[in-house]
Design an enzyme around this catalytic site. Sequence first.
Site, mmCIF file in Angstrom:
data_model
loop_
_atom_site.group_PDB
_atom_site.id
_atom_site.type_symbol
_atom_site.label_atom_id
_atom_site.label_comp_id
_atom_site.label_asym_id
_atom_site.label_seq_id
_atom_site.Cartn_x
_atom_site.Cartn_y
_atom_site.Cartn_z
ATOM 1 N N ALA A 162 1.064 -1.097 -0.002
ATOM 2 C CA ALA A 162 0.123 0.501 -0.310
ATOM 3 C C ALA A 162 1.073 1.393 -0.369
ATOM 4 O O ALA A 162 1.403 1.939 0.940
ATOM 5 C CB ALA A 162 -1.014 0.023 1.463
ATOM 6 N N GLN A 311 25.640 31.675 -24.018
ATOM 7 C CA GLN A 311 24.454 31.467 -24.035
ATOM 8 C C GLN A 311 24.478 30.104 -23.137
ATOM 9 O O GLN A 311 23.359 29.731 -22.631
ATOM 10 C CB GLN A 311 24.182 31.525 -25.395
ATOM 11 C CG GLN A 311 23.005 31.883 -25.338
ATOM 12 C CD GLN A 311 22.632 32.412 -26.704
ATOM 13 O OE1 GLN A 311 22.536 32.039 -27.377
ATOM 14 N NE2 GLN A 311 22.029 34.040 -26.766
ATOM 15 N N GLN A 368 25.698 19.335 -14.539
ATOM 16 C CA GLN A 368 26.028 20.212 -16.109
ATOM 17 C C GLN A 368 26.650 21.153 -16.261
ATOM 18 O O GLN A 368 28.423 20.792 -16.981
ATOM 19 C CB GLN A 368 24.921 20.087 -16.681
ATOM 20 C CG GLN A 368 25.162 20.006 -18.764
ATOM 21 C CD GLN A 368 25.842 18.132 -18.804
ATOM 22 O OE1 GLN A 368 25.256 17.584 -18.008
ATOM 23 N NE2 GLN A 368 26.798 18.250 -19.971
ATOM 24 N N GLY A 371 30.615 20.638 -14.779
ATOM 25 C CA GLY A 371 31.020 19.105 -15.585
ATOM 26 C C GLY A 371 31.335 18.691 -15.266
ATOM 27 O O GLY A 371 31.041 17.818 -14.062
ATOM 28 N N GLY A 372 32.897 17.621 -15.289
ATOM 29 C CA GLY A 372 33.311 16.426 -14.497
ATOM 30 C C GLY A 372 33.758 16.901 -13.320
ATOM 31 O O GLY A 372 32.988 16.311 -12.241
ATOM 32 N N GLU A 395 6.119 11.364 0.662
ATOM 33 C CA GLU A 395 4.670 11.950 0.859
ATOM 34 C C GLU A 395 3.915 11.798 -0.438
ATOM 35 O O GLU A 395 3.658 13.305 -0.687
ATOM 36 C CB GLU A 395 5.181 13.515 1.269
ATOM 37 C CG GLU A 395 5.433 12.750 2.698
ATOM 38 C CD GLU A 395 5.353 14.334 3.733
ATOM 39 O OE1 GLU A 395 4.687 15.266 3.174
ATOM 40 O OE2 GLU A 395 6.578 14.652 4.482
ATOM 41 N N GLU A 399 2.860 11.684 -9.925
ATOM 42 C CA GLU A 399 1.438 11.274 -10.547
ATOM 43 C C GLU A 399 0.990 11.495 -9.372
ATOM 44 O O GLU A 399 -0.429 11.590 -9.506
ATOM 45 C CB GLU A 399 2.003 10.135 -10.677
ATOM 46 C CG GLU A 399 3.465 9.465 -12.270
ATOM 47 C CD GLU A 399 4.457 10.337 -11.964
ATOM 48 O OE1 GLU A 399 4.568 9.792 -10.223
ATOM 49 O OE2 GLU A 399 5.936 10.677 -12.009
#
Lengths: 414, 270
Positions: A162, A311, A368, A371-372, A395, A399
């Site tokens: 449940a 950018q 990202q 980076g590394g 909690e 969905e």
Amino acid sequence: MVITRKTKQDKKSLEIDYKSLSDKRKLDNNPILNFEPNEQLKLLRYGVRKFAEDVLLPVAPIVDRDATFNWETARHLAKINAWGIEVPEKYGGAQLDSISHAITIEELSRVCASTGLSVSAHNSLGVYPILRWGTDEQKERYLPALASGKMIAGFSMTEPNAGSDVKKINCLARQVGKGFLLNGSKIFVTNGGIASILIVISRYKTENGKKGMTAFILDNTMDGYEIGKLEDKMGMRGSSTTSIYFNDLFISQENVLGLISDGFKIAMNTLDVGRIGIAAQALGIARAAYEHSVEYSKRRIQFDKPIANFQGISFKLAEMATKIETARLLVYKAAHMRNQGRDISKEAAMCKYYSSQIARDITQEAIQVHGGYGYMKDLPLERYYRDAKACEIYEGTTEIMKMIISQQILRGNV
Amino acid sequence: MVNIFVLIKQVPGTHNLEIDKKNGALIREGIETMINPDDLYALELGLKLKERYGGNTTALTMGPSQAEFALRECLAMGVDEAIHVCDQIFAYSDTLQTTLVLKEVFDKIKNYDLIITGSQTSDSSTGQVPYQLSEALDIPLITDIFSIELKNGFVQCQRNFGHESQNIQVELPIILRVRKHFNKPRPLSLLGIKKAFEKGIKKFDFNSLNCPDSIDGCNKSPTRVVKTEKISLQRKNEIIKGTITEKIQKIIEIIQEHGIEKIWVGGAHE
């Protein structure tokens, strides 16, 4: 407006002018929508942030690595009333409102999400139901210890079969004389290993055959209360999550929370409140990742300029900032509505769904940007990502949040 | 019952202040502020002494209207009262003008036993006010203490004095200048923060203090900051070439040029 003083008559009209001016100012200071936090909230944010950077920053990577709850931290948290944010002063709490509660959780989670989770679960899932439905005697018995952090509280509803489908819970309390005998098991209990008291949602069956769902306040010292294995989680590792078993655990009448048949209502209402806490956590984690990204991208030089000047990176920062701002408005709005005592099912679900999703997005993009370096455990970015993911699940999953929101909309709460 | 006053200052929360190109002063508008870090040790000592001996603690600051926020933080830490000395005419005061205003404040308060200050502010780093105030009020100043006790109107404290420690006994009232890291300032509690906004802040201005005409921060401050400039530090680069031994030899030579005579090379735990 230029006012020149010439005659006595002029002076009189001048006074009137000032009055209307000050009336106008009053209006300006009291707009219909006010996004500016007041001085108290500013000091609260400042104070909790300073505390978190001082006390939580050094332990955050350690509790994550070792997957242990830090009791030393718990004692420090007690000093700033973090275990009793909304508890009335007479029980030793700070008696603050829902927005202050959210800001506190946000600032703690910004530095250590595990600690933010433990504190949030304690305050909104453990303490809140007692505050709302507890009898005076129950409040006297539990709140002073809970507010001072001597006892930590938790909440348990989820069972192996449940999860989202809460109505399928199997834990059963049979009425025996003046009390109940509880049998069954609960899983994924936040604060499970450290909680002295637990709010447990269970089925019940009275001697005359009445059935339903009820909420109990259980002590971990009760006979038949057994703590199961500590879960080895992806994130939020400094927060203790365990299963709990109940074997013929006897519960007397005074440990029933609210009316015997109120279980489902208590559970749903408590989770609504808890969701603001989870959203605040997610917001805190997102902010941490975002702040790191801004700092790093200004400092990191590649192709002879800071990567923030590209950018590709600067747009990521812009997106992060906008998402955080949006999430923050949703969280504070839900908290504000709770302050006013309104139904918050929809708003709590919205802020929980959105904040946890953007926290996952932002923490991922932050890696990202780094980076590394972001992928290495030397920096906290990967921890933020693991922590943020949990917010989308516990909690009520994202969905389920969308189900709640859509049900509310279709019911007319557009 | 000791009446403890702690002097605090609101300072910018960052070291990266922009400089106004027109008048060479720091731009303080719209930036984050905090209580001068050194003052937190003074506040903590004040609160500790109150807990130990009873009495009343008051935080006192002279500054612009936004300095009220710093006083709220003091109240949240647990001081009983706050005094805000604020007037347009006090703006741009140097340490001497500040001291003269503080003298007026304490002359008005009259009933003070212990005035505690931090060692210096992080934004101007002069550290002069406690010394000047001691002169102005004609009461003793004790610095660099590492323990303190109050007994029958006397203060007994131990003080760092070079390589020695002095035991000092002095009659109240006095000024104490507390050094950095003397104690661990307490965090703000949520309850404290709420309570801080339930208390009032006492305000003093030029008129309510009956200040003499000699007080005028902008025009009568003997010290003037003519210009503030950012210091830019640049590292000297030198690439050393050769074999490893040659490189090490060269590095040792460079270090010795800087006056370090003995250099220990190699072998752990010799």
